[in-house]
Motif scaffolding. Structure first.
Motif, PDB file in Angstrom:
ATOM      1  N   VAL A 131      19.460 -18.648 -33.251  1.00  0.00           N
ATOM      2  CA  VAL A 131      19.178 -18.747 -34.679  1.00  0.00           C
ATOM      3  C   VAL A 131      19.656 -17.470 -35.342  1.00  0.00           C
ATOM      4  CG1 VAL A 131      17.416 -19.007 -36.443  1.00  0.00           C
ATOM      5  CG2 VAL A 131      17.183 -20.234 -34.287  1.00  0.00           C
ATOM      6  N   LEU A 164      14.645 -25.982 -40.761  1.00  0.00           N
ATOM      7  CA  LEU A 164      13.566 -26.766 -40.163  1.00  0.00           C
ATOM      8  C   LEU A 164      12.562 -25.861 -39.461  1.00  0.00           C
ATOM      9  CD1 LEU A 164      12.266 -29.441 -39.127  1.00  0.00           C
ATOM     10  CD2 LEU A 164      13.833 -29.281 -37.165  1.00  0.00           C
ATOM     11  N   VAL A 165      11.282 -26.133 -39.695  1.00  0.00           N
ATOM     12  CA  VAL A 165      10.193 -25.474 -38.970  1.00  0.00           C
ATOM     13  C   VAL A 165       9.254 -26.569 -38.462  1.00  0.00           C
ATOM     14  CG1 VAL A 165       8.235 -23.887 -39.074  1.00  0.00           C
ATOM     15  CG2 VAL A 165      10.344 -23.360 -40.329  1.00  0.00           C
ATOM     16  N   GLU A 166       9.052 -26.623 -37.162  1.00  0.00           N
ATOM     17  CA  GLU A 166       8.195 -27.647 -36.558  1.00  0.00           C
ATOM     18  C   GLU A 166       6.742 -27.195 -36.537  1.00  0.00           C
ATOM     19  OE1 GLU A 166       9.268 -30.550 -35.273  1.00  0.00           O
ATOM     20  OE2 GLU A 166      11.318 -30.310 -34.526  1.00  0.00           O
ATOM     21  N   ARG A 174       8.458 -30.233 -40.297  1.00  0.00           N
ATOM     22  CA  ARG A 174       8.304 -31.505 -39.588  1.00  0.00           C
ATOM     23  C   ARG A 174       6.986 -31.440 -38.810  1.00  0.00           C
ATOM     24  NH1 ARG A 174      13.113 -34.063 -36.119  1.00  0.00           N
ATOM     25  NH2 ARG A 174      12.861 -32.145 -34.896  1.00  0.00           N
ATOM     26  N   VAL A 205      21.163 -29.366 -40.099  1.00  0.00           N
ATOM     27  CA  VAL A 205      19.789 -28.890 -39.928  1.00  0.00           C
ATOM     28  C   VAL A 205      19.783 -27.739 -38.929  1.00  0.00           C
ATOM     29  CG1 VAL A 205      17.457 -29.472 -39.159  1.00  0.00           C
ATOM     30  CG2 VAL A 205      18.817 -31.160 -40.433  1.00  0.00           C
ATOM     31  N   ASP A 229      17.257 -25.251 -36.870  1.00  0.00           N
ATOM     32  CA  ASP A 229      15.865 -25.165 -36.441  1.00  0.00           C
ATOM     33  C   ASP A 229      15.458 -23.699 -36.288  1.00  0.00           C
ATOM     34  OD1 ASP A 229      13.360 -25.512 -35.405  1.00  0.00           O
ATOM     35  OD2 ASP A 229      13.961 -26.784 -33.730  1.00  0.00           O
ATOM     36  N   TYR A 230      14.452 -23.285 -37.038  1.00  0.00           N
ATOM     37  CA  TYR A 230      13.944 -21.910 -36.981  1.00  0.00           C
ATOM     38  C   TYR A 230      12.641 -21.812 -36.180  1.00  0.00           C
ATOM     39  CZ  TYR A 230      17.309 -20.742 -40.618  1.00  0.00           C
ATOM     40  OH  TYR A 230      18.474 -20.533 -41.315  1.00  0.00           O
ATOM     41  N   THR A 231      12.228 -22.888 -35.587  1.00  0.00           N
ATOM     42  CA  THR A 231      10.966 -22.905 -34.867  1.00  0.00           C
ATOM     43  C   THR A 231      11.031 -21.984 -33.657  1.00  0.00           C
ATOM     44  OG1 THR A 231      10.759 -25.227 -35.478  1.00  0.00           O
ATOM     45  CG2 THR A 231       9.220 -24.387 -33.826  1.00  0.00           C
ATOM     46  N   ARG A 242      10.463 -20.918 -30.031  1.00  0.00           N
ATOM     47  CA  ARG A 242      10.207 -21.714 -28.831  1.00  0.00           C
ATOM     48  C   ARG A 242      10.142 -20.800 -27.616  1.00  0.00           C
ATOM     49  NH1 ARG A 242      10.805 -26.855 -30.473  1.00  0.00           N
ATOM     50  NH2 ARG A 242      12.214 -27.278 -32.214  1.00  0.00           N
TER      51      ARG A 242
END
Length: 331
Positions: free
Chosen positions: A75, A85-87, A122, A295, A297-299, A301
């Motif tokens: 990222v 996106l952030v989950e 999300r 998209v 994803d910045y979540t 992990r």
């Protein structure tokens, strides 16, 4: 040249009081040889285990370094227009994947990225801590104002309780028709064992400094005053939740007597009640609403090394280090 008896050395004599040294019996020699072989075998096994432990921890350290490096490359800020996106997955709690610490860090990165046209949450969560949810909710509002970017919530399976507390900060909430939405309420649960204790003859002995220090102790009879105090506290937190929902949804919310009762609705009903805005998935929101189909994803992990470290645990690591220190060095 001839010699006489006088020229010969005197014969060897055993020391007085010392018995002669008998030769080892064949069976004793076999036992000693077996012991020596076992000793050497154990030393070889010991060296192999030491080497294996050292190689394992070396490989784990290398994997950790590589994972951190790789995660830093996954990222990176992008100037290309995209949907950030952030989950929000699982229980919202300290030390969980949906903790306020992790979610806030991800949200900050998403908002700061100049290429992010909007931030999408999300959500698939049953809720959790009102404190953790409140921290995330307030941070979303702050970041929206600071960066002037829209925030959308996309519900997958469930957006209940604390998860809906977070979703209420979004500009719009999208659901699937079968998503589960709502559960706007607060609970405190526990057990009471006093009846069982009376049956088995167990006496509760509780000493406190402060008359309410043992409030709601499951092994003591329920105190009506303490119960009333706990209920008032829950009502206050519930009212805070209601205020957040009303502020977030505004005139879109169609309140009924059941809206804040803790009931949960499917996505289709949630739209009718104003708890959600319309049906839509992440791809739909990115493509049709944000107009940035890519998209990112910045979540945060867990990487492979972190999962391995958690699986083996700190205790295993400490035990391995202690074992290695106690073993003799490799020769």
């Amino acid at each position: 040249m001839s010699t006489t008896d006088d020229d010969l050395p005197p014969p060897m004599q055993e020391p007085v009081g010392v018995p002669p040294s008998p030769a080892l019996a064949p069976q004793h020699e076999a036992v000693l040889a077996q012991l020596a072989r076992e000793f050497l075998r154990e030393r070889r096994v010991e060296r192999r285990w030491r080497t294996a432990f050292r190689l394992f921890w070396l490989a784990l350290a290398a994997l950790l370094v590589y994972s951190v490096w790789l995660q830093g490359r996954l990222v990176t800020p992008s100037t290309a227009p995209h949907t950030a996106l952030v989950e929000v997955r699982g229980e919202i709690a300290v030390d969980s994947d949906a903790s306020a610490e992790l979610l806030v860090a991800a949200l900050k990165d998403a908002f700061k990225d100049q290429g992010a046209q909007a931030v999408v949450l999300r959500i698939n969560s049953p809720g959790g801590s009102p404190v953790q949810a409140g921290i995330v909710h307030d941070e979303i509002k702050r970041l929206k104002k600071l960066y002037d970017k829209p925030v959308y919530a996309v519900v997958e399976e469930m957006c209940a309780s604390g998860a809906y507390y977070i979703a209420a900060a979004a500009d719009e909430i999208f659901v699937d028709k079968a998503s589960l939405v709502g559960s706007i309420g607060v609970l405190m649960d526990g057990f009471g064992f006093t009846g069982l204790m009376d049956k088995v003859g167990v006496e509760r002995r509780l000493l406190t400094a402060g008359e309410n220090k043992g409030m709601l102790d499951p092994f003591s009879p329920e105190d009506p005053k303490q119960r009333a105090y706990a209920q008032a506290m829950l009502d206050q937190i519930h009212q805070q939740f209601i205020t957040v929902v009303r502020e977030g949804r505004g005139k879109r919310l169609k309140e009924t007597p059941d809206t804040f009762s803790g009931l949960i609705w499917n996505g289709e009903q949630a739209v009718k009640l104003g708890l959600a805005d319309r049906q839509g998935s992440l791809d739909y929101v990115a493509r049709e609403i944000v107009k940035a189909e890519e998209v990112v994803d910045y979540t945060p992990r867990e990487n492979v090394a972190e999962r391995l470290a958690k699986r083996f645990g700190a205790g295993v690591g400490a035990g391995a280090v202690k074992t290695l220190r106690e073993l003799a060095p490799i020769r």
